[in-house]
Write a protein that holds these residues in place. Structure first.
Motif, PDB file in Angstrom:
ATOM      1  N   UNK A   1     -11.630  18.497   0.831  1.00 36.60           N
ATOM      2  CA  UNK A   1     -12.731  17.531   0.846  1.00 36.60           C
ATOM      3  C   UNK A   1     -13.834  18.074   1.734  1.00 36.60           C
ATOM      4  N   UNK A   2     -15.039  18.185   1.184  1.00 33.48           N
ATOM      5  CA  UNK A   2     -16.207  18.605   1.959  1.00 33.48           C
ATOM      6  C   UNK A   2     -16.905  17.377   2.479  1.00 33.48           C
TER       7      UNK A   2
ATOM      8  N   UNK B   1      -3.249  11.551  -6.107  1.00 31.99           N
ATOM      9  CA  UNK B   1      -4.029  10.675  -6.995  1.00 31.99           C
ATOM     10  C   UNK B   1      -4.990   9.801  -6.192  1.00 31.99           C
ATOM     11  N   UNK B   2      -4.516   9.271  -5.079  1.00 33.19           N
ATOM     12  CA  UNK B   2      -5.379   8.433  -4.236  1.00 33.19           C
ATOM     13  C   UNK B   2      -6.579   9.241  -3.737  1.00 33.19           C
ATOM     14  N   UNK B   3      -6.331  10.456  -3.254  1.00 28.04           N
ATOM     15  CA  UNK B   3      -7.417  11.287  -2.727  1.00 28.04           C
ATOM     16  C   UNK B   3      -8.426  11.643  -3.806  1.00 28.04           C
ATOM     17  N   UNK B   4      -7.935  12.037  -4.952  1.00 26.89           N
ATOM     18  CA  UNK B   4      -8.806  12.561  -6.005  1.00 26.89           C
ATOM     19  C   UNK B   4      -9.459  11.481  -6.856  1.00 26.89           C
ATOM     20  N   UNK B   5      -8.882  10.263  -6.877  1.00 22.28           N
ATOM     21  CA  UNK B   5      -9.415   9.222  -7.749  1.00 22.28           C
ATOM     22  C   UNK B   5      -9.969   8.008  -7.024  1.00 22.28           C
ATOM     23  N   UNK B   6      -9.450   7.688  -5.848  1.00 20.44           N
ATOM     24  CA  UNK B   6      -9.833   6.445  -5.192  1.00 20.44           C
ATOM     25  C   UNK B   6     -10.552   6.634  -3.859  1.00 20.44           C
TER      26      UNK B   6
ATOM     27  N   UNK C   1       5.150  13.269   3.357  1.00 23.49           N
ATOM     28  CA  UNK C   1       6.111  12.204   3.625  1.00 23.49           C
ATOM     29  C   UNK C   1       5.505  10.908   4.168  1.00 23.49           C
ATOM     30  N   UNK C   2       4.188  10.785   4.180  1.00 24.26           N
ATOM     31  CA  UNK C   2       3.579   9.512   4.565  1.00 24.26           C
ATOM     32  C   UNK C   2       3.507   8.605   3.345  1.00 24.26           C
ATOM     33  N   UNK C   3       3.525   7.307   3.573  1.00 23.86           N
ATOM     34  CA  UNK C   3       3.261   6.363   2.501  1.00 23.86           C
ATOM     35  C   UNK C   3       1.793   6.502   2.131  1.00 23.86           C
ATOM     36  N   UNK C   4       1.474   6.211   0.891  1.00 18.60           N
ATOM     37  CA  UNK C   4       0.102   6.396   0.406  1.00 18.60           C
ATOM     38  C   UNK C   4      -0.904   5.613   1.236  1.00 18.60           C
ATOM     39  N   UNK C   5      -0.604   4.375   1.580  1.00 19.90           N
ATOM     40  CA  UNK C   5      -1.556   3.573   2.360  1.00 19.90           C
ATOM     41  C   UNK C   5      -1.768   4.159   3.757  1.00 19.90           C
ATOM     42  N   UNK C   6      -0.714   4.735   4.350  1.00 21.22           N
ATOM     43  CA  UNK C   6      -0.855   5.376   5.660  1.00 21.22           C
ATOM     44  C   UNK C   6      -1.669   6.663   5.551  1.00 21.22           C
ATOM     45  N   UNK C   7      -1.460   7.404   4.472  1.00 16.55           N
ATOM     46  CA  UNK C   7      -2.231   8.626   4.237  1.00 16.55           C
ATOM     47  C   UNK C   7      -3.703   8.300   4.033  1.00 16.55           C
TER      48      UNK C   7
END
Length: 107
Positions: free
Chosen positions: A104-105, A78-83, A41-47
């Motif tokens: 994430x390691x 998508x942000x975590x895996x791509x950016x 439930x966080x916004x992507x930029x906050x996450x």
């Protein structure tokens, strides 16, 4: 690094409400510490900011498990895996059983 040491460092960059999203499991024998971060439930930029702060403040290897959710967490996933990038990130991989979790390691 002990759970208390990790928690004390994280409290510098995460406000109280964000710390409620963190679960830390201490190092066991030769295993790295495990930190679970619930970003539901966080916004992507906050996450993204929360994740980068956790990675930046800890100066030793650890495993970061991010719960973002399957349906409502797609943009975070998508942000975590791509950016997501950092020279500390060794590997980013999806959970093999739950599409709402990314591992994430950190080296």
């Amino acid at each position: 690094m002990t759970v208390d040491e990790i928690r004390n460092k994280l409290e510098f960059v995460l406000p109280g409400t964000q710390m409620e999203r963190v679960n830390i499991i201490a190092r066991h024998e030769d295993h790295l510490p495990d930190i679970t971060l619930d970003l539901h439930m966080l916004k992507t930029r906050d996450a993204e900011r929360t994740t980068k702060n956790v990675i930046a403040i800890l100066n030793e290897p650890f495993n970061l498990h991010i719960i973002h959710g399957h349906i409502h967490g797609e943009s975070i996933k998508r942000m975590l895996r791509n950016k997501m990038s950092s020279n500390k990130i060794q590997e980013i991989r999806p959970d093999s059983w739950n599409e709402g979790i990314t591992h994430i390691s950190i080296a």
